[in-house]
Motif scaffolding. Structure first.
Motif, PDB file in Angstrom:
ATOM      1  N   TYR A 195       0.817  -1.207   0.000  1.00 33.21           N
ATOM      2  CA  TYR A 195       0.000   0.000   0.000  1.00 33.21           C
ATOM      3  C   TYR A 195       0.857   1.266   0.000  1.00 33.21           C
ATOM      4  CZ  TYR A 195      -4.527  -2.271   1.006  1.00 33.21           C
ATOM      5  OH  TYR A 195      -5.685  -3.004   0.940  1.00 33.21           O
ATOM      6  N   ALA A 196       2.157   1.118   0.119  1.00 33.57           N
ATOM      7  CA  ALA A 196       3.019   2.269   0.367  1.00 33.57           C
ATOM      8  C   ALA A 196       2.983   3.299  -0.760  1.00 33.57           C
ATOM      9  CB  ALA A 196       4.453   1.802   0.610  1.00 33.57           C
ATOM     10  N   SER A 197       3.120   2.866  -1.984  1.00 29.84           N
ATOM     11  CA  SER A 197       3.149   3.818  -3.097  1.00 29.84           C
ATOM     12  C   SER A 197       1.829   4.555  -3.224  1.00 29.84           C
ATOM     13  CB  SER A 197       3.475   3.096  -4.402  1.00 29.84           C
ATOM     14  OG  SER A 197       4.798   2.603  -4.380  1.00 29.84           O
ATOM     15  N   LEU A 198       0.727   3.833  -3.047  1.00 29.80           N
ATOM     16  CA  LEU A 198      -0.579   4.472  -3.128  1.00 29.80           C
ATOM     17  C   LEU A 198      -0.750   5.473  -1.992  1.00 29.80           C
ATOM     18  CD1 LEU A 198      -3.355   4.732  -4.456  1.00 29.80           C
ATOM     19  CD2 LEU A 198      -4.145   2.855  -2.999  1.00 29.80           C
ATOM     20  N   ASN A 199      -0.314   5.129  -0.794  1.00 31.61           N
ATOM     21  CA  ASN A 199      -0.416   6.064   0.324  1.00 31.61           C
ATOM     22  C   ASN A 199       0.278   7.371   0.017  1.00 31.61           C
ATOM     23  OD1 ASN A 199      -1.858   4.307   1.939  1.00 31.61           O
ATOM     24  ND2 ASN A 199      -0.073   3.577   3.062  1.00 31.61           N
ATOM     25  N   LEU A 200       1.457   7.275  -0.555  1.00 28.42           N
ATOM     26  CA  LEU A 200       2.209   8.484  -0.874  1.00 28.42           C
ATOM     27  C   LEU A 200       1.471   9.326  -1.917  1.00 28.42           C
ATOM     28  CD1 LEU A 200       4.690  10.157  -0.386  1.00 28.42           C
ATOM     29  CD2 LEU A 200       5.956   8.699  -1.977  1.00 28.42           C
ATOM     30  N   ALA A 201       0.865   8.658  -2.891  1.00 32.66           N
ATOM     31  CA  ALA A 201       0.106   9.382  -3.914  1.00 32.66           C
ATOM     32  C   ALA A 201      -1.135  10.050  -3.320  1.00 32.66           C
ATOM     33  CB  ALA A 201      -0.299   8.422  -5.030  1.00 32.66           C
ATOM     34  N   LEU A 202      -1.744   9.420  -2.306  1.00 33.97           N
ATOM     35  CA  LEU A 202      -2.982   9.921  -1.721  1.00 33.97           C
ATOM     36  C   LEU A 202      -2.761  11.001  -0.669  1.00 33.97           C
ATOM     37  CD1 LEU A 202      -4.872   6.527  -1.179  1.00 33.97           C
ATOM     38  CD2 LEU A 202      -5.247   8.177  -3.034  1.00 33.97           C
ATOM     39  N   ALA A 203      -1.557  11.095  -0.150  1.00 32.95           N
ATOM     40  CA  ALA A 203      -1.283  12.017   0.950  1.00 32.95           C
ATOM     41  C   ALA A 203      -1.319  13.471   0.477  1.00 32.95           C
ATOM     42  CB  ALA A 203       0.077  11.714   1.561  1.00 32.95           C
ATOM     43  N   ALA A 204      -1.825  14.324   1.341  1.00 35.44           N
ATOM     44  CA  ALA A 204      -1.853  15.759   1.063  1.00 35.44           C
ATOM     45  C   ALA A 204      -0.475  16.375   1.311  1.00 35.44           C
ATOM     46  CB  ALA A 204      -2.879  16.432   1.986  1.00 35.44           C
ATOM     47  N   VAL A 205      -0.288  17.585   0.836  1.00 40.79           N
ATOM     48  CA  VAL A 205       0.905  18.348   1.209  1.00 40.79           C
ATOM     49  C   VAL A 205       0.882  18.517   2.734  1.00 40.79           C
ATOM     50  CG1 VAL A 205       2.054  20.579   1.034  1.00 40.79           C
ATOM     51  CG2 VAL A 205       1.015  19.529  -1.005  1.00 40.79           C
ATOM     52  N   ASP A 206       2.034  18.252   3.345  1.00 37.28           N
ATOM     53  CA  ASP A 206       2.161  18.249   4.807  1.00 37.28           C
ATOM     54  C   ASP A 206       1.323  17.160   5.469  1.00 37.28           C
ATOM     55  OD1 ASP A 206       4.022  20.380   5.042  1.00 37.28           O
ATOM     56  OD2 ASP A 206       2.393  21.825   4.737  1.00 37.28           O
ATOM     57  N   GLY A 207       1.002  16.114   4.706  1.00 41.12           N
ATOM     58  CA  GLY A 207       0.241  14.999   5.243  1.00 41.12           C
ATOM     59  C   GLY A 207       1.071  14.137   6.179  1.00 41.12           C
ATOM     60  N   ARG A 208       0.379  13.374   7.019  1.00 44.81           N
ATOM     61  CA  ARG A 208       1.034  12.458   7.950  1.00 44.81           C
ATOM     62  C   ARG A 208       0.547  11.040   7.657  1.00 44.81           C
ATOM     63  NH1 ARG A 208      -1.541  16.959   8.821  1.00 44.81           N
ATOM     64  NH2 ARG A 208      -2.559  16.462  10.824  1.00 44.81           N
ATOM     65  N   TRP A 209       1.472  10.162   7.401  1.00 47.78           N
ATOM     66  CA  TRP A 209       1.186   8.763   7.066  1.00 47.78           C
ATOM     67  C   TRP A 209       1.764   7.917   8.199  1.00 47.78           C
ATOM     68  CZ3 TRP A 209       4.395   6.490   2.448  1.00 47.78           C
ATOM     69  CH2 TRP A 209       4.306   5.078   2.428  1.00 47.78           C
ATOM     70  N   VAL A 210       0.872   7.276   8.950  1.00 43.30           N
ATOM     71  CA  VAL A 210       1.292   6.498  10.106  1.00 43.30           C
ATOM     72  C   VAL A 210       1.140   5.023   9.786  1.00 43.30           C
ATOM     73  CG1 VAL A 210       1.046   6.148  12.591  1.00 43.30           C
ATOM     74  CG2 VAL A 210       0.400   8.352  11.574  1.00 43.30           C
ATOM     75  N   ASN A 211       2.245   4.290   9.821  1.00 47.61           N
ATOM     76  CA  ASN A 211       2.215   2.861   9.537  1.00 47.61           C
ATOM     77  C   ASN A 211       2.274   2.076  10.837  1.00 47.61           C
ATOM     78  OD1 ASN A 211       3.843   0.137   8.783  1.00 47.61           O
ATOM     79  ND2 ASN A 211       2.512   0.787   7.131  1.00 47.61           N
TER      80      ASN A 211
END
Length: 321
Positions: free
Chosen positions: A211-227
């Motif tokens: 899911y990592a690549s999709l998460n990066l594509a979906l994240a907003a500017v200044d987004g936070r992605w917590v795994n």
């Protein structure tokens, strides 16, 4: 006392000595214990407990206090409580740091209370502490019908955050929407449709890997992605230019290995900010099924099927629930 262990990929009841109750601790006669994916991993020999923690299964439990050590605050023998654990919940009794104990919310049973501490602690920690979620920000919760997902949806609704989910079936998507999710997508090719709802300010992901690549594509500017998990594998290839360009914060998070003070502070926040919402009926335990102790293996297999909506619990003392 009887206690449940993971042995060669299965669960097995055995006899253990009752733990001593020391300063700052309470002893709880266990009524029920919640099941979590960490228990599945430990059963398989893939997730040993942190140093010093019990190797008995169970990261959360509910029950009745039967002994109070010196310096344990206002807890009293007879209190109905639930608790966050690093291990040991699936036993006839457990001794725990008194600071990691919460009262059973008014109107809830001990079976329902056993389904609360781990998932609400995980959701609160990762969404509101680590990701610093602000009112109005958009959230994506992968595995939205899971215990953590169910808690996360309800917390997002309570605190004014529109959220979307990814799930395994249309039925589970409908379940998430009934809790307050705006919508979502199904695993597989349909997952790409999440782009229609993006960008997301916060993404909470127990899948990792694929899911990592999709998460990066979906994240907003200044987004936070917590795994918080690796259900989809431990390795991924990322476009680092996109990570930099969006100023995305990628946060790796586990709760079980945190120190005692950290967990005490987290439990204190839950009691202050989250527990009152149960009494106001703005949050609800999502207990799908409670299994008797004799059916422990069936309970674990049910969780492993990935068909659960919310939580499963194991009943250790049916006379209490």
């Amino acid at each position: 006392m009887k206690a449940l262990q993971g042995v060669d990929g299965r669960v097995e009841w055995g006899e253990r000595a009752s733990p001593a109750c020391d300063v700052g601790q309470v002893r709880i006669r266990v009524a029920a214990a919640g099941l979590n994916r960490a228990d599945l991993l430990q059963r398989a020999g893939l997730y040993p407990p942190p140093p010093g923690a019990s190797d008995i299964l169970g990261l959360e439990a509910s029950g009745v206090i039967t002994e109070v050590g010196a310096g344990s605050g206002a807890w009293q023998v007879g209190d109905h409580v639930c608790c966050l654990l690093a291990g040991g919940g699936m036993a006839e009794e457990v001794v725990v740091d008194a600071r990691h104990v919460l009262p059973v919310p008014e109107g809830l049973s001990l079976a329902e209370a056993a389904a609360l501490p781990e998932v609400y602690a995980t959701a609160w920690l990762n969404l509101f502490q680590l990701a610093a979620l602000k009112p109005g920000e958009k959230v994506l919760l992968h595995a939205g019908a899971s215990g953590v997902g169910s808690a996360g949806i309800q917390l997002c609704k309570a605190f004014g955050n529109p959220c979307w989910v990814s799930v395994g079936s249309a039925e589970r998507l409908a379940y998430c929407e009934s809790l307050g999710a705006q919508g979502g997508a199904l695993r597989g090719e349909d997952l790409e449709s999440l782009r229609d709802f993006a960008p997301f300010d916060v993404i909470l992901d127990p899948v990792g890997g694929n899911y990592a690549s999709l998460n990066l594509a979906l994240a907003a500017v200044d987004g936070r992605w917590v795994n918080i998990g690796l259900m989809g594998g431990r390795k991924a290839e990322l476009d680092m230019a996109l990570l930099l360009g969006k100023r995305v914060q990628l946060i790796g998070s586990t709760l079980r290995s945190r120190d005692e003070q950290f967990k005490a502070d987290l439990i204190s926040e839950l009691r202050q900010h989250v527990w009152p919402l149960f009494e106001e009926s703005r949050l609800q335990p999502r207990l799908e099924r409670a299994f008797p102790a004799k059916d422990a293996e069936a309970a674990f297999e049910a969780l492993a099927s990935n068909q659960v909506e919310g939580k499963l619990v194991l009943l250790l003392d049916e006379s209490l629930v």
